[in-house]
Each structure stands twice: as structure tokens, then as C-alpha cells.
Design an enzyme around this catalytic site. Structure first.
Site, PDB file in Angstrom:
ATOM      1  N   LYS A 161       0.880  -1.273  -0.151  1.00  0.00           N
ATOM      2  CA  LYS A 161      -0.098   0.131  -0.099  1.00  0.00           C
ATOM      3  C   LYS A 161       0.772   1.255  -0.005  1.00  0.00           C
ATOM      4  O   LYS A 161       0.668   2.237  -0.576  1.00  0.00           O
ATOM      5  CB  LYS A 161      -0.996   0.095   1.287  1.00  0.00           C
ATOM      6  CG  LYS A 161      -2.166  -0.940   1.124  1.00  0.00           C
ATOM      7  CD  LYS A 161      -3.451  -0.751   1.802  1.00  0.00           C
ATOM      8  CE  LYS A 161      -4.483  -1.641   1.644  1.00  0.00           C
ATOM      9  NZ  LYS A 161      -5.651  -1.275   2.125  1.00  0.00           N
ATOM     10  N   LYS A 164      -3.722 -10.771  -6.879  1.00  0.00           N
ATOM     11  CA  LYS A 164      -5.086 -10.789  -6.274  1.00  0.00           C
ATOM     12  C   LYS A 164      -6.184 -10.060  -7.065  1.00  0.00           C
ATOM     13  O   LYS A 164      -5.687  -8.774  -7.086  1.00  0.00           O
ATOM     14  CB  LYS A 164      -5.055 -10.665  -4.790  1.00  0.00           C
ATOM     15  CG  LYS A 164      -5.667  -9.674  -4.061  1.00  0.00           C
ATOM     16  CD  LYS A 164      -5.515  -9.592  -2.648  1.00  0.00           C
ATOM     17  CE  LYS A 164      -5.605  -8.158  -2.218  1.00  0.00           C
ATOM     18  NZ  LYS A 164      -5.786  -7.762  -0.847  1.00  0.00           N
ATOM     19  N   LYS A 206     -10.147  -4.397  -5.359  1.00  0.00           N
ATOM     20  CA  LYS A 206     -10.988  -3.085  -5.851  1.00  0.00           C
ATOM     21  C   LYS A 206     -10.105  -1.849  -6.113  1.00  0.00           C
ATOM     22  O   LYS A 206     -10.650  -1.002  -6.880  1.00  0.00           O
ATOM     23  CB  LYS A 206     -12.087  -2.612  -4.662  1.00  0.00           C
ATOM     24  CG  LYS A 206     -11.760  -2.714  -3.343  1.00  0.00           C
ATOM     25  CD  LYS A 206     -12.793  -2.430  -2.435  1.00  0.00           C
ATOM     26  CE  LYS A 206     -12.619  -3.318  -0.876  1.00  0.00           C
ATOM     27  NZ  LYS A 206     -13.614  -3.421  -0.356  1.00  0.00           N
TER      28      LYS A 206
HETATM   29  P1  TYM Z   1     -10.487  -6.216   2.859  1.00  0.00           P
HETATM   30  O1  TYM Z   1     -11.531  -5.248   3.086  1.00  0.00           O
HETATM   31  O2  TYM Z   1      -9.541  -6.208   2.200  1.00  0.00           O
HETATM   32  O3  TYM Z   1     -11.017  -7.720   2.346  1.00  0.00           O
HETATM   33  C1  TYM Z   1     -12.020  -8.158   2.959  1.00  0.00           C
HETATM   34  C2  TYM Z   1     -12.128  -9.731   3.170  1.00  0.00           C
HETATM   35  O4  TYM Z   1     -12.019 -10.212   1.664  1.00  0.00           O
HETATM   36  C3  TYM Z   1     -10.959 -11.054   1.632  1.00  0.00           C
HETATM   37  N1  TYM Z   1     -10.233 -10.739   0.073  1.00  0.00           N
HETATM   38  C4  TYM Z   1     -10.198 -11.837  -0.695  1.00  0.00           C
HETATM   39  N2  TYM Z   1     -10.399 -13.113  -0.796  1.00  0.00           N
HETATM   40  C5  TYM Z   1     -10.076 -13.855  -1.885  1.00  0.00           C
HETATM   41  N3  TYM Z   1      -9.553 -13.220  -2.958  1.00  0.00           N
HETATM   42  C6  TYM Z   1      -9.434 -11.982  -3.174  1.00  0.00           C
HETATM   43  N4  TYM Z   1      -9.033 -11.540  -4.068  1.00  0.00           N
HETATM   44  C7  TYM Z   1      -9.731 -11.038  -2.070  1.00  0.00           C
HETATM   45  N5  TYM Z   1      -9.637  -9.860  -1.534  1.00  0.00           N
HETATM   46  C8  TYM Z   1     -10.232  -9.675  -0.661  1.00  0.00           C
HETATM   47  C9  TYM Z   1     -10.008 -10.765   2.698  1.00  0.00           C
HETATM   48  O5  TYM Z   1      -8.970 -11.774   2.977  1.00  0.00           O
HETATM   49  C10 TYM Z   1     -10.935 -10.381   3.676  1.00  0.00           C
HETATM   50  O6  TYM Z   1     -11.085 -11.417   4.370  1.00  0.00           O
HETATM   51  N6  TYM Z   1      -7.882  -5.904   6.950  1.00  0.00           N
HETATM   52  C11 TYM Z   1      -9.136  -6.713   6.520  1.00  0.00           C
HETATM   53  C12 TYM Z   1     -10.469  -6.029   7.165  1.00  0.00           C
HETATM   54  C13 TYM Z   1     -10.416  -6.318   8.532  1.00  0.00           C
HETATM   55  C14 TYM Z   1     -10.781  -7.709   9.345  1.00  0.00           C
HETATM   56  C15 TYM Z   1     -10.523  -7.356  10.772  1.00  0.00           C
HETATM   57  C16 TYM Z   1     -10.613  -9.008   8.877  1.00  0.00           C
HETATM   58  C17 TYM Z   1     -10.200  -5.287   9.590  1.00  0.00           C
HETATM   59  N7  TYM Z   1     -10.411  -5.877  11.020  1.00  0.00           N
HETATM   60  C18 TYM Z   1     -10.637  -8.339  11.775  1.00  0.00           C
HETATM   61  C19 TYM Z   1     -11.054  -9.744  10.016  1.00  0.00           C
HETATM   62  C20 TYM Z   1     -10.828  -9.556  11.163  1.00  0.00           C
HETATM   63  C21 TYM Z   1      -9.072  -5.951   4.972  1.00  0.00           C
HETATM   64  O7  TYM Z   1      -8.446  -4.976   4.695  1.00  0.00           O
HETATM   65  O8  TYM Z   1      -9.870  -6.663   4.324  1.00  0.00           O
END
Ligand code: TYM
Length: 335
Positions: free
Chosen positions: A116, A200, A203
Site C-alpha cells: 500500500k 489478487k 477493488k
Molecule cells: P479487505 O476489506 O481488504 O477484504 C475483506 C475480506 O475479503 C478477502 N479478500 C479476498 N479473498 C479472496 N480473494 C481476493 N481477491 C480477496 N480480496 C479480499 C480478505 O481476505 C478479507 O477477508 N484488514 C481486513 C479487514 C479487517 C478484518 C478485521 C478482517 C479489519 N479488521 C478483523 C478480519 C478480522 C481487510 O482489509 O480486508
């Protein structure tokens, strides 16, 4: 909590107007299967989203929209605690305390921070750096047993475990040590970009054809998948090195429930054109009822408000227990 089921916590950032197919297949779709067996807490993590600059009105809109998307995907508000992270102040309180129990060196190793920082060289803020500590706070506040996430979050989860171990080793058993719950390879753990299947699906990808959004129109979904990068072999099979085809097979299997082996049999002898069209149609068909439910929910803002208000109340009361215990342990006078 009200019963002795194990506790699940997970969240998604409201950093765009819709979640991606990756978020859906890597996370939300698995959450729906867990809601009967566990006490599930799902948060819209708006505090995480501001580590990258957001437009205020858009963030408000996207936060409500993400809550509606959770419900439209089948996360039932009656069975789970659904809330907006910034509504429960204990997340920020615990994150500060845990910052003082996390080493700079640990945060320096986080690959997402490195990625990032490269993407936003003009805004490498302290929040982006300490973001995994806020994530640890999210998880540890609820004495979480399991955290269902895609594989990209594994490193953050390991850090949350290390912080919990460290804190417990100083103060006794304050936190439950959480386990990651990551789908198997081929079951959506990492959905890849349609334009660069070694990266991956994200968005923030500047190429609109690389990523499918949950709210994309059916014709756009079919078009994007038709253009997906594959290889020059013209053989539909799941094999090392066939990243593009493997990704499409994973997507097809996840949305239809057909195993990858059976999907390979189904497409044996098909050309890539036909294969991609059928994958595109399967994704579009799967998402149509979700999109319909989403549209209905967004017409009923009062209902959504009642869910997030109630969710924040319940989440706050659970979180309060942990934060008070932590404050006492570190030596604060708890009022
Ligand atoms: P975020 O918002 O980037 O993504 C949310 C969830 O989607 C999964 N994910 C994917 N899985 C498969 N293929 C992909 N291309 C893909 N892109 C995203 C992520 O693994 C995630 O499960 N830090 C986290 C959000 C968060 C969180 C938490 C998660 C904040 N606090 C506590 C679990 C527990 C994040 O940025 O996810």
C-alpha cells in the site's frame, strides 16, 4: 455472550461502492455457512478505510451500502451481530493500548503495508503502518476463536496472535488466541485479477476489467470474464502454471457448488470462448438475486439503521468487558 458457541469475528473495509467477487468468494460466502454454528460478529470496518484518503460523503454511502451487501449475501441480522466499527469506541481504545505492545519491527514486516505504501507514496500515514494493530484489537476485543478471511489477511492474523500471546504472557489469560479460518486453495481463498491472474483481485485495481464487483450488471460480468487473460493452450484443466484458467475454474466452482474436478470434466473439449461464456453466465446468475435483495434493502434505510444501531449496542456491551479488563491489567484507574 448468550451461549457457549465459539465466537467468530470478521470485517470488510467500505473502501469502494461495492465489494469484489474476491471479497465475496474469499470471505462473505463462507460467513453465511458459519452463522448457525457460531456466534458471529461482522463489522463494516470504516476506521480501517481511512488509512487511504476517502471522500467523506462517499465513505458514509459505502458504509451503509456494505452493510446492505452483507445482508443481501445472506448474513442474517437476527443471527449475527452486524455493526459499524467506528460506533464501538472500544476498538480505538484497545488499538492504542496494543500499539504499546507491538514492535516497530513486527509492523515493518507486513507485506500489505509495503504494497500500500508503494500504491500511495503521497500518503504513507501512521494509521497505514499501525493498521494491523487495529485489526488485532477488532479480533481480540470479542475473545474471538475463529477469523474467516481470505489468504491475504493471514500475516495480519498471525500478528494478532503474537500480540495476544505477548499480552497474556505479561498479564495472564486476558485474550483468547484466535485461529485463522481460511478457505482451501480452489475454494476462494485468493481470487485473482482477471487481467493479471498472478495478482489478487482488488477493488483498487486501475484496470476496470480486472475486477468484478458484486453489484456489476450481468452483461458487464459476462464481458469482463470473456476478456479474462488465460493462456494459449486451449485446454480447460486445473494445473500449476495455468493461473487464468485455474482462477476461472475456482470462480465457477464457488458460484455453482460443482467441484473443480467435475467442472473440468464438464468443460473437457470446450474451447476457451465457450468456457468463459459459461463461467460469466454462472457468476451473473448467482449474483442476480443478491443484487435484487440489495436494491430492496437500500430502499429501506430505516431498517438498515435499526440493524447497525442494535448491533453497536450489543457489540459495545461485549467489547466493554474486555476493554475494562485490559485497562485494569495495564494499570489504568477504571471509572
Ligand atoms: P479487505 O476489506 O481488504 O477484504 C475483506 C475480506 O475479503 C478477502 N479478500 C479476498 N479473498 C479472496 N480473494 C481476493 N481477491 C480477496 N480480496 C479480499 C480478505 O481476505 C478479507 O477477508 N484488514 C481486513 C479487514 C479487517 C478484518 C478485521 C478482517 C479489519 N479488521 C478483523 C478480519 C478480522 C481487510 O482489509 O480486508
Amino acid at each position: 455472550m448468550i451461549n457457549d458457541k465459539q465466537i467468530i469475528f470478521s470485517g470488510i473495509q467500505p473502501s469502494g461502492d461495492s465489494v469484489t467477487l474476491g471479497n465475496y468468494l474469499g470471505a462473505i460466502k463462507h460467513w453465511t455457512k458459519l452463522q448457525d454454528e457460531y456466534n458471529c460478529i461482522f463489522s463494516v470496518v470504516d476506521m480501517h478505510a481511512i488509512t487511504v484518503r476517502q471522500e467523506a460523503a462517499a465513505l458514509r454511502k459505502n458504509t451503509l451500502s456494505l452493510l446492505a451487501q452483507y445482508i443481501a449475501c445472506g448474513i442474517e441480522s437476527e443471527k449475527n451481530i452486524l455493526f459499524i466499527q467506528s460506533h464501538v469506541s472500544a476498538h480505538a481504545e484497545l488499538a492504542w493500548i496494543l500499539n504499546c505492545y507491538t514492535q516497530m519491527g513486527e509492523l515493518n514486516r507486513m507485506t500489505q503495508f509495503k504494497d500500500k505504501s508503494k500504491k500511495h507514496p503521497e500518503n504513507i500515514n501512521a494509521g497505514l503502518f499501525t493498521y494491523p494493530v487495529l485489526m488485532a484489537a477488532d479480533i481480540l476485543l470479542y475473545q474471538t476463536d475463529l477469523v474467516p478471511v481470505g489468504v491475504d489477511q493471514k500475516q495480519h492474523l498471525e500478528l494478532a496472535r503474537d500480540i495476544a500471546h505477548r499480552f497474556n504472557s505479561i498479564y495472564g489469560d486476558v485474550f483468547t488466541i484466535p485461529e485463522a479460518y481460511i478457505p482451501e486453495k480452489g475454494a476462494g481463498a485468493k481470487i485473482m485479477s482477471l487481467q493479471n491472474p498472478t495478482a489478487k483481485m482488488s477493488k483498487s485495481d486501475p484496470n476496470p476489467n480486472a475486477c468484478i464487483s458484486l453489484l456489476d450488471k450481468p452483461e458487464d460480468i459476462v464481458r469482463k470474464i470473456k476478456r479474462a487473460v488465460t493462456d494459449s493452450e486451449a485446454e480447460v484443466c486445473y494445473r500449476e502454471g495455468k493461473d487464468g484458467v485455474n482462477n476461472l475454474l475456482t470462480i465457477y466452482s464457488s458460484v455453482t457448488g460443482i467441484s473443480i474436478d467435475d467442472a473440468v470434466k464438464e468443460f473437457s473439449g470446450s474451447g476457451y470462448g465457450d468456457f468463459k461464456l459459461r463461467v460469466g453466465e454462472a457468476v451473473a446468475e448467482h449474483l442476480i438475486p443478491i443484487q435484487k435483495k440489495y436494491d430492496d434493502l437500500m430502499k429501506n434505510k430505516d431498517y438498515l439503521e435499526s440493524i447497525y444501531k442494535n448491533g453497536a449496542e450489543v457489540a459495545s456491551s461485549v467489547a466493554r468487558r474486555t476493554i475494562n479488563k485490559v485497562k485494569k491489567k495495564v494499570g489504568f484507574i477504571v471509572g
